[in-house]
Structures are given as C-alpha cells and as structure tokens.
Design a protein around this motif. Structure first.
Motif, short mmCIF file in Angstrom:
data_model
loop_
_atom_site.label_atom_id
_atom_site.label_comp_id
_atom_site.label_asym_id
_atom_site.label_seq_id
_atom_site.Cartn_x
_atom_site.Cartn_y
_atom_site.Cartn_z
N THR A 146 0.85 -1.18 0.00
CA THR A 146 0.00 0.00 0.00
C THR A 146 0.89 1.24 0.00
OG1 THR A 146 -1.63 -1.20 1.31
CG2 THR A 146 -1.86 1.20 1.22
N PRO A 147 0.71 2.13 -0.96
CA PRO A 147 1.55 3.34 -0.99
C PRO A 147 1.43 4.14 0.30
CG PRO A 147 0.25 3.15 -3.00
CD PRO A 147 -0.26 2.10 -2.06
N ARG A 148 2.53 4.74 0.70
CA ARG A 148 2.59 5.57 1.91
C ARG A 148 3.09 6.96 1.56
NH1 ARG A 148 3.82 3.34 7.14
NH2 ARG A 148 3.29 1.15 7.22
N ASP A 149 2.81 7.88 2.46
CA ASP A 149 3.39 9.22 2.35
C ASP A 149 4.89 9.07 2.58
OD1 ASP A 149 4.41 11.78 2.87
OD2 ASP A 149 2.50 12.44 3.71
N PRO A 150 5.73 9.60 1.69
CA PRO A 150 7.18 9.44 1.85
C PRO A 150 7.75 10.02 3.15
CG PRO A 150 6.68 10.19 -0.36
CD PRO A 150 5.40 10.25 0.43
N SER A 151 7.13 11.05 3.70
CA SER A 151 7.70 11.64 4.91
C SER A 151 7.58 10.65 6.07
CB SER A 151 7.03 12.97 5.26
OG SER A 151 5.74 12.77 5.74
N GLY A 152 8.69 10.32 6.66
CA GLY A 152 8.72 9.41 7.79
C GLY A 152 8.69 7.93 7.43
N VAL A 153 8.73 7.60 6.14
CA VAL A 153 8.63 6.20 5.74
C VAL A 153 9.84 5.39 6.21
CG1 VAL A 153 9.62 6.26 3.42
CG2 VAL A 153 7.78 4.68 3.93
N THR B 235 27.49 12.19 -8.64
CA THR B 235 28.54 13.03 -9.24
C THR B 235 27.97 14.22 -10.00
OG1 THR B 235 28.61 11.57 -11.16
CG2 THR B 235 30.22 11.16 -9.42
N ASN B 236 26.67 14.18 -10.32
CA ASN B 236 26.03 15.31 -10.98
C ASN B 236 25.54 16.35 -9.98
OD1 ASN B 236 26.31 14.03 -13.49
ND2 ASN B 236 24.34 13.00 -13.28
N GLY B 237 25.68 16.05 -8.69
CA GLY B 237 25.20 16.96 -7.65
C GLY B 237 23.74 16.73 -7.28
N THR B 238 23.12 15.72 -7.85
CA THR B 238 21.72 15.41 -7.55
C THR B 238 21.63 14.78 -6.16
OG1 THR B 238 21.28 15.04 -9.89
CG2 THR B 238 19.68 14.13 -8.33
N GLN B 239 20.66 15.23 -5.39
CA GLN B 239 20.43 14.69 -4.05
C GLN B 239 19.52 13.48 -4.13
OE1 GLN B 239 21.38 16.12 -0.73
NE2 GLN B 239 22.96 16.83 -2.14
N TRP B 240 19.83 12.46 -3.35
CA TRP B 240 19.05 11.24 -3.26
C TRP B 240 18.62 11.05 -1.82
CZ3 TRP B 240 18.27 7.73 -7.37
CH2 TRP B 240 18.91 8.07 -8.55
N GLU B 241 17.37 10.69 -1.60
CA GLU B 241 16.88 10.38 -0.26
C GLU B 241 16.80 8.87 -0.14
OE1 GLU B 241 13.89 13.76 1.12
OE2 GLU B 241 13.27 12.84 -0.79
N LYS C 85 11.37 7.15 -2.10
CA LYS C 85 10.12 7.09 -2.87
C LYS C 85 9.85 5.69 -3.40
CE LYS C 85 10.00 11.95 -4.03
NZ LYS C 85 10.20 12.95 -5.08
N THR C 86 10.90 4.93 -3.68
CA THR C 86 10.74 3.54 -4.10
C THR C 86 10.07 2.75 -2.98
OG1 THR C 86 12.71 3.68 -5.50
CG2 THR C 86 11.96 1.47 -4.90
N LEU C 87 10.59 2.90 -1.77
CA LEU C 87 10.01 2.20 -0.63
C LEU C 87 8.59 2.68 -0.33
CD1 LEU C 87 10.23 0.19 1.68
CD2 LEU C 87 11.37 1.96 3.03
N ALA C 88 8.38 3.98 -0.37
CA ALA C 88 7.06 4.54 -0.07
C ALA C 88 6.01 4.05 -1.08
CB ALA C 88 7.11 6.06 -0.07
N GLY C 89 6.39 3.92 -2.34
CA GLY C 89 5.45 3.48 -3.36
C GLY C 89 5.12 2.00 -3.27
N GLY C 90 6.10 1.19 -2.88
CA GLY C 90 5.89 -0.24 -2.76
C GLY C 90 5.80 -0.97 -4.09
N VAL C 91 5.47 -2.23 -3.99
CA VAL C 91 5.49 -3.11 -5.16
C VAL C 91 4.37 -2.82 -6.16
CG1 VAL C 91 6.72 -4.99 -4.03
CG2 VAL C 91 4.23 -4.92 -3.94
N ASN C 92 3.31 -2.16 -5.74
CA ASN C 92 2.19 -1.90 -6.65
C ASN C 92 2.27 -0.54 -7.34
OD1 ASN C 92 0.96 -4.42 -6.22
ND2 ASN C 92 0.09 -3.68 -4.31
N ASP C 93 3.29 0.25 -7.04
CA ASP C 93 3.45 1.56 -7.67
C ASP C 93 3.97 1.35 -9.10
OD1 ASP C 93 4.25 4.10 -8.53
OD2 ASP C 93 5.10 4.64 -6.58
#
Length: 141
Positions: free
Chosen positions: A82-89, A103-109, A122-130
């Motif tokens: 079930t998708p979740r809100d990414p904040s606090g996941v 190396t491009n300066g892109t930030q990853w959470e 966001k991968t975890l927050a979306g889950g397998v059905n995203d």
C-alpha cells in the motif's frame, strides 16, 4: 624496446582494471538496470541499481539474484503493498534516513537499514504496486 613494451602492457592492464565492471554492476546491468554511485556522508560510494525511477542498493540486488536471500531493504519493499506518504517512511520501517549526492550533484533520499542495505525513499514509499517501481518488481522475479 623491451621496456617500452612492458610500459605499454602495464598501461593496458591498469586501464582494463580501472574500467572493469564490478560483479554488482554487472548483475544490475544484466537485469536491465543502471549502476549508479552516490556518496552518503562519510561513505565514499554507495552503489545503487536504477530501474527506471526506482532505486535499490546494487549489492542488495545482486546478493538476492545470487540466491543469498533478501536484505532488510528488499524484504521491506516486497512487503510494502500500500503506498505511503514518503515523509517518515524510513522511520516507520526501522531504517535511518540518509541523503546522498551523485557526481552530478543530484540529491538522493535513501532509507538505510541495520544490515546496511539501502533503498530510495520514494521507491520504498510506493511499494510493489506503484507503477513507477514496475521495472524493479520485474527484475526481482
């Protein structure tokens, strides 16, 4: 002449070794992913495997494909239906929240688990059905 040949051979060997594909990046590529390095605070490189917009630790993915079981990150991802809100996941699943930079300066959470496995937030927050994670789900089959 002999020393010139040895210098040439050494250069070729060192050049090949520097460009050699790691086992993790090879497994990622074979499964249709893209190997991508990010830096997390004190760690120099954390390799990710990208499947479209989904990202998982390259080591975690390779270890799973080699039959060594699921890391905490993959186990948590596969149970997330079930998708979740990414904040606090990350916290909700017992992982630490980390920011990383490529190396491009892109930030990853990222969510980093006790076994050092990582998954993009966001991968975890979306889950397998995203739908955004469909390529990763397919690669895990």
């Amino acid at each position: 002449m002999k020393s010139a040949f040895l210098a040439f051979a050494a250069t070729m060997i060192l050049g090949f070794a520097a460009s050699a594909e790691t086992p993790y990046s090879r497994e990622c590529r074979i499964a249709g992913g893209i190997h991508w390095d990010v830096s997390i605070q004190t760690e120099f490189d954390t390799p990710l495997c990208l499947f479209g917009s989904a990202a998982i630790g390259a080591a975690d993915f390779a270890q799973y494909k080699w039959g060594n079981g699921l890391s905490y990150s993959l186990n948590t991802f596969e149970s997330q239906t079930t998708p979740r809100d990414p904040s606090g996941v990350c916290d909700a699943f017992g992982a630490a929240y980390w920011t990383a930079t490529d190396t491009n300066g892109t930030q990853w959470e990222l969510c980093k688990f006790l076994d050092d496995s990582v998954i993009e937030l966001k991968t975890l927050a979306g889950g397998v059905n995203d739908p955004a994670n469909a390529k990763l789900v397919h690669a895990l089959q």
